[in-house]
Scaffold this motif. Structure first.
Motif, PDB file in Angstrom:
ATOM      1  N   SER A   1      -4.424   6.731  -0.505  1.00  0.00           N
ATOM      2  CA  SER A   1      -5.504   6.162  -1.326  1.00  0.00           C
ATOM      3  C   SER A   1      -5.966   4.844  -0.703  1.00  0.00           C
ATOM      4  CB  SER A   1      -5.086   6.001  -2.790  1.00  0.00           C
ATOM      5  OG  SER A   1      -4.067   5.048  -2.929  1.00  0.00           O
ATOM      6  N   THR A   2      -5.027   4.067  -0.213  1.00  0.00           N
ATOM      7  CA  THR A   2      -5.377   2.814   0.467  1.00  0.00           C
ATOM      8  C   THR A   2      -6.120   3.130   1.774  1.00  0.00           C
ATOM      9  OG1 THR A   2      -3.360   1.888  -0.474  1.00  0.00           O
ATOM     10  CG2 THR A   2      -4.423   0.616   1.276  1.00  0.00           C
TER      11      THR A   2
ATOM     12  N   GLY B   1       0.800  -1.228   0.000  1.00  0.00           N
ATOM     13  CA  GLY B   1       0.000   0.000   0.000  1.00  0.00           C
ATOM     14  C   GLY B   1       0.828   1.270   0.000  1.00  0.00           C
TER      15      GLY B   1
ATOM     16  N   ASP C   1      -0.033   7.338  -2.335  1.00  0.00           N
ATOM     17  CA  ASP C   1      -0.235   5.888  -2.367  1.00  0.00           C
ATOM     18  C   ASP C   1      -0.824   5.417  -1.039  1.00  0.00           C
ATOM     19  OD1 ASP C   1      -0.174   3.202  -2.876  1.00  0.00           O
ATOM     20  OD2 ASP C   1       2.004   3.002  -2.911  1.00  0.00           O
TER      21      ASP C   1
HETATM   22 MG    MG Z   1      -2.133   2.909  -2.212  1.00  0.00          MG
END
Ligand code: MG
Ligand code: ADP
Length: 327
Positions: A284-285, A170, A281
């Motif tokens: 977003s997870t 992630g 990144d």
């Molecule tokens: Mg991500």
């Protein structure tokens, strides 16, 4: 390796090549399958050999990060942590130690929605074979980043509970993209895009105009729902359509809610825009787990971060910093 068929080299001719003053400049692009995903590097340069040398450095960096952080190859330092940190402190390379530590920032920020020890349950899923853990198996799983003991002085990692596992899926791609952009800058490149799966970072603009980055329609193989003009920024999308399987009418996708060890529900995709790809990144997870309300609340408190969230009815939600189309 879902994207292995993408291994190819593409050199794009560019309209700008005909403009006066930059007669020899051009866009050069390569795509490779590394880290289990599609890696693309696109640079603007007036020398093809130099462009390809710089792009090669990016691909080498992607391989380097994969061999440091992949949980899938047995001989990586992360795999060693997963094998041994339940028994004793494991000496960890400084760079890996630092990224694990950085991942805790997002864990604290989200009260555990982002947690690299999701892997304690994650390894029980096989998305290709449509295998998921039983509720009984999940009862014994420990997902809690606070049980990962980091010793700064000794640079060691120890799991307070045996049976835990880590996976940087992630955050590591965003980190690799950030490193790649630095490498391109050191190489003398002024305009570039590097993408690793859903994580991209843009260096400069697309030579005189913004890059146009599309947000995919999460329920159509082709097509976008939005196009964002962007420069000098990072953008990441997490979706439930990347890695998933459907069993008994239910969709199991690769982002897990650490509280349950089960696939996070409620969203089709989350896109984050921010200053660097490690942050976009991880966020977003994180927002994929948090859901619309808590997710937008979190982003609205953060400087320089914006979000576009598509819920499971197809409704698009925007953070405060973005103006929805038509408004
Ligand atoms: Mg991500
Ligand atoms: P991808 O580009 O692989 O789709 P995402 O940014 O969407 O990556 O993140 C999904 C990946 O994050 C998963 O494949 C997994 O490795 C990891 N992951 C899943 N759930 C969590 C979680 N709750 N916290 C941290 N990492 C997670």
């Amino acid at each position: 390796m879902p994207f292995s068929h993408l291994t190819r080299t593409v050199v794009f001719a560019c309209l700008f090549a005909t403009l006066p003053g930059i007669a020899n400049a051009d866009w050069f692009e390569q795509e490779r399958a590394i880290m289990g995903t599609s890696i693309t590097a696109e640079v603007w340069d007036n020398n093809q050999q130099h462009a390809q040398l710089c792009i090669q450095k990016v691909m080498t960096e992607m391989h380097r990060i994969d061999s440091l952080m992949s949980p899938f190859h047995e001989d990586t330092p992360l795999a060693k942590i997963n094998r041994e940190a339940g028994q004793h402190p494991v000496k960890t390379p400084a760079e890996l130690f630092a990224l694990i530590k950085r991942s805790f920032i997002f864990s604290r920020l989200s009260h555990g929605a982002f947690d690299i020890s999701f892997a304690s349950a994650g390894y029980l899923y096989d998305y290709r074979k449509k295998i998921k853990p039983t509720d009984d198996q999940l009862k014994h799983v420990i997902i809690d980043y606070r049980q990962i003991a980091l010793d700064d002085a000794r640079q060691t990692i120890k799991f307070n509970k045996p049976g835990m596992r880590l996976d940087l899926g992630g955050i590591a791609k965003g980190y690799a993209v950030d490193n790649s952009i630095k490498i391109l800058q050191q190489c003398g490149i002024k305009h570039a895009r590097v993408s690793a799966g859903g994580d991209s970072r843009l260096l400069g603009d697309r030579h005189g105009r913004p890059w146009i980055i599309g947000i995919r329609n999460p329920r159509k193989a082709e097509g976008t729902v939005l196009a964002l003009p962007l420069s000098d920024i990072a953008i990441s999308t997490s979706g439930d359509y990347e890695r998933y399987f459907v069993k008994d009418g239910e969709r199991y996708s690769h982002i897990l809610n650490p509280r349950t060890g089960k696939s996070a529900k409620g969203l089709w995709s989350v896109t984050i825009i921010g200053p660097n790809a490690t942050t976009t990144d991880a966020l977003s997870t994180t927002l994929f787990v948090l859901g619309v309300k808590k997710g937008i609340q979190l982003v609205d408190k953060m400087k320089d971060i914006d979000a576009v969230m598509i819920d499971n009815k197809g409704i698009i939600h925007y953070s405060q910093g973005l103006t929805p189309p038509g408004q």
